[in-house]
Structures are given as structure tokens and as C-alpha cells.
Design an enzyme around this catalytic site. Structure first.
Site, PDB file in Angstrom:
ATOM      1  N   ASP A   1      90.153  31.615  64.284  1.00 26.16           N
ATOM      2  CA  ASP A   1      90.553  32.962  64.649  1.00 26.16           C
ATOM      3  C   ASP A   1      91.439  33.158  62.894  1.00 26.16           C
ATOM      4  O   ASP A   1      91.156  34.264  62.101  1.00 26.16           O
ATOM      5  CB  ASP A   1      91.661  33.255  64.956  1.00 26.16           C
ATOM      6  CG  ASP A   1      91.638  33.088  66.408  1.00 26.16           C
ATOM      7  OD1 ASP A   1      90.234  34.336  67.167  1.00 26.16           O
ATOM      8  OD2 ASP A   1      92.472  33.014  67.386  1.00 26.16           O
TER       9      ASP A   1
ATOM     10  N   ASN B   1      97.000  40.696  61.559  1.00 19.35           N
ATOM     11  CA  ASN B   1      98.300  40.039  62.310  1.00 19.35           C
ATOM     12  C   ASN B   1      99.093  40.688  62.387  1.00 19.35           C
ATOM     13  O   ASN B   1     100.230  41.099  63.496  1.00 19.35           O
ATOM     14  CB  ASN B   1      97.427  38.427  61.781  1.00 19.35           C
ATOM     15  CG  ASN B   1      96.990  37.791  63.186  1.00 19.35           C
ATOM     16  OD1 ASN B   1      95.976  38.600  64.337  1.00 19.35           O
ATOM     17  ND2 ASN B   1      96.472  36.750  62.992  1.00 19.35           N
TER      18      ASN B   1
ATOM     19  N   ASP C   1     117.332  34.424  59.465  1.00 20.25           N
ATOM     20  CA  ASP C   1     115.677  33.741  58.901  1.00 20.25           C
ATOM     21  C   ASP C   1     114.248  34.857  58.245  1.00 20.25           C
ATOM     22  O   ASP C   1     114.069  34.256  57.543  1.00 20.25           O
ATOM     23  CB  ASP C   1     115.518  32.759  59.708  1.00 20.25           C
ATOM     24  CG  ASP C   1     116.392  31.543  60.140  1.00 20.25           C
ATOM     25  OD1 ASP C   1     116.997  31.380  59.331  1.00 20.25           O
ATOM     26  OD2 ASP C   1     116.265  30.519  60.760  1.00 20.25           O
TER      27      ASP C   1
ATOM     28  N   ASN D   1     104.775  36.148  65.853  1.00 15.44           N
ATOM     29  CA  ASN D   1     105.605  37.180  67.175  1.00 15.44           C
ATOM     30  C   ASN D   1     105.821  36.718  68.382  1.00 15.44           C
ATOM     31  O   ASN D   1     106.965  36.545  69.143  1.00 15.44           O
ATOM     32  CB  ASN D   1     104.821  38.432  67.076  1.00 15.44           C
ATOM     33  CG  ASN D   1     105.245  39.084  68.674  1.00 15.44           C
ATOM     34  OD1 ASN D   1     106.179  40.325  68.483  1.00 15.44           O
ATOM     35  ND2 ASN D   1     104.636  39.453  69.710  1.00 15.44           N
TER      36      ASN D   1
ATOM     37  N   SER E   1     105.300  33.405  69.548  1.00 11.33           N
ATOM     38  CA  SER E   1     106.200  32.242  68.782  1.00 11.33           C
ATOM     39  C   SER E   1     108.009  32.635  69.004  1.00 11.33           C
ATOM     40  O   SER E   1     109.183  31.583  69.095  1.00 11.33           O
ATOM     41  CB  SER E   1     105.626  31.165  68.176  1.00 11.33           C
ATOM     42  OG  SER E   1     105.962  31.871  66.675  1.00 11.33           O
TER      43      SER E   1
END
EC number: 2.7.1.23
Length: 273
Positions: A45, A120, A148, A162, A164
Site C-alpha cells: 500500500d 490516506n 498530541d 485514523n 489506530s
């Protein structure tokens, strides 16, 4: 049929690229690195992301095909031992064109406005630790973020960074963008929703950082460091990315194989009686 090919650069990917070129020549396909009809990526990917950005100026005119040298991915859906089948179909079959939404990012500074496309996601962090930024939705103040960082993803990118950080998986047929927080800090001064937000097409999100804050910015695999950013405007792009599908491989099958791993027969066996 004209094609271009990009490989990951490792020994296996280069070997497969040579095989592909030989098979393509035998089948009468023409290599054209400047104006192809189909762009083939061999690697994974990440390689397809590089191919997308290499041909970003022709994104409306080309279709992408991914060959994975490991496990099947979300963009690379052909296995390394299926090259002959893929080339034969490219030479003899009109593919189904599948189109996915892209993310448009406009970065506004005192001197200029720069525009980018992401397949992405777009990620924003501070170079000095905690990011502080105001988020506006459709020009209305929405929240003051401290934490963060912030990730804005496309539906096809929703299975990546996203996911994760707790974002939702969105089917790529939906024209939307998703805003997800990275470790937000909530107190009486800084309050955020605490969950991802999904905006439809024709809505937009403005991220307004502190004016002098040095920022780290990722657009897919591309990185930059900027200071003096006044706002970052995120919208669903008018352009779309196109994939050439020579066989069906439904999105939810990809999700199941990537994150659950069970095949349909195993799930049926586990179903309560």
C-alpha cells in the site's frame, strides 16, 4: 493499453517488475511512464501511495492497480504469484473503474496558500510538544484542541492511522472526511468532543494553530515543517482516485482479512446455534 510501473525497490519487487514487463510485452501492452492508462505498483500500500503522488497531476486520467509482495492490502489486492493472470486480464478485459474520495488540504500562511491532495490522511503535530489549535466547522467555532495532534483522513484512509487512534472505519464509497484526535487534553480551558467527527462533502474544517507555532505536517507519506501557518482548510476534494478492478474484492472483505482474519467458513462455524 498503456501502463506505467512503480516498484518498492527491494529485490523481490524488482524481480516481479521484470516479470511484469516481460509478460506485458508478450501480451502487447505498451509501457508509457508519462501518460499511462493504468499505473501498476508492486510492493504494498505504501508503494501505491508513492505511485499516487507521482501521478497526482493526472489523477483524473489514470487508474491504479496494486500488487502486494506480502499480504493483501487495502489498495494492493493482487498477490505476487498472480502476475500472469493480472497481465492477461489487462490485455483482454475492460476493468471496472472504482473511484474513491480524496482529501483537499489548503495551508494558508502570510505569504501564500498551498494546496495538496491526500489519498490516506493529513496529520498535524507541533514540533515543540503539545499542539494547540482552534477547530472551526463551516466557519463556525467548534472546539479548542490541545494534545498530541490531529488526523484528518479519507474514507479509504480510515483503516490506517485514523483507526489506530480510535477513529471509525468508513466505506470509501461515502464522500466524507474524518477528524480524529491524538491524545487530547481536556480541562476547563481546552475542551474537545473526545471522539472522531465525520463531515460530508461540501462541509469543511478549518484548523487554526497558534501563529508562531512550528508545525510538523504529514500528507500521506510526505512530510514538511512549517511556521507562520494561519489556517489549514480541509475539504473533500472534487477530484477522485480511480482503481482498475479486474475482479471483485469487496471493501468489507479487505477489512475482515486485515483485522479479523477469519474466513467466512470459520465465522459460520463459530456462529451460535
Amino acid at each position: 493499453m498503456k501502463y506505467a510501473l512503480l516498484d518498492r525497490g527491494d529485490s523481490l519487487s524488482r524481480e516481479l517488475a521484470e516479470q511484469f514487463h516481460a509478460l506485458a510485452q508478450y501480451k502487447g501492452l505498451k509501457e508509457d511512464a508519462s501518460s499511462p492508462d493504468v499505473v501498476v505498483s508492486i510492493g504494498g500500500d505504501g508503494t501505491l501511495l508513492q505511485a499516487f503522488h507521482r501521478f497526482i497531476d493526472r489523477v483524473q486520467d489514470v487508474a491504479f492497480v496494486g500488487v502486494h509482495t506480502g499480504h493483501l492490502g487495502f489498495y494492493a489486492d493482487w498477490k505476487k504469484n498472480e502476475l500472469a493472470q493480472l497481465v492477461d486480464l489487462m490485455a483482454t478485459t475492460e476493468p471496472q473503474k472504482v473511484s474513491y474520495p480524496l482529501l483537499r488540504i489548503q495551508i494558508v500562511t502570510d505569504d501564500e496558500t498551498r494546496s495538496f491532495l491526500a489519498l490516506n490522511e493529513f496529520t498535524l503535530k507541533s514540533m515543540e510538544g503539545t499542539l494547540v489549535a482552534q477547530l472551526n466547522v463551516n466557519d463556525e467555532p467548534f472546539e479548542m484542541f490541545r494534545g498530541d495532534g490531529i488526523v484528518v483522513s479519507t474514507p479509504s484512509g480510515s483503516t490506517g492511522y485514523n483507526k489506530s487512534i480510535g477513529g471509525a472505519i468508513i466505506h470509501p464509497s461515502l464522500e466524507a472526511l474524518q477528524i480524529a484526535e491524538i491524545a487530547s487534553i481536556n480541562n476547563r480551558v481546552y475542551r474537545t468532543l473526545g471522539s472522531s467527527v465525520i463531515l460530508p462533502k461540501h462541509h469543511h474544517c478549518d484548523i487554526v494553530p497558534e501563529p508562531d507555532e512550528p508545525l510538523s505536517i504529514w500528507i500521506d507519506h510526505l512530510t514538511m515543517q512549517l511556521q507562520g501557518v494561519r489556517s489549514i482548510i480541509c475539504t473533500v476534494a472534487e477530484d477522485k482516485v480511480h482503481f482498475a478492478r479486474y475482479r471483485p474484492f469487496p471493501f468489507w472483505n479487505r477489512v475482515r482479512e486485515a483485522f479479523i482474519g477469519s474466513n467466512p467458513d470459520e465465522l459460520e462455524h463459530k456462529r451460535p446455534k
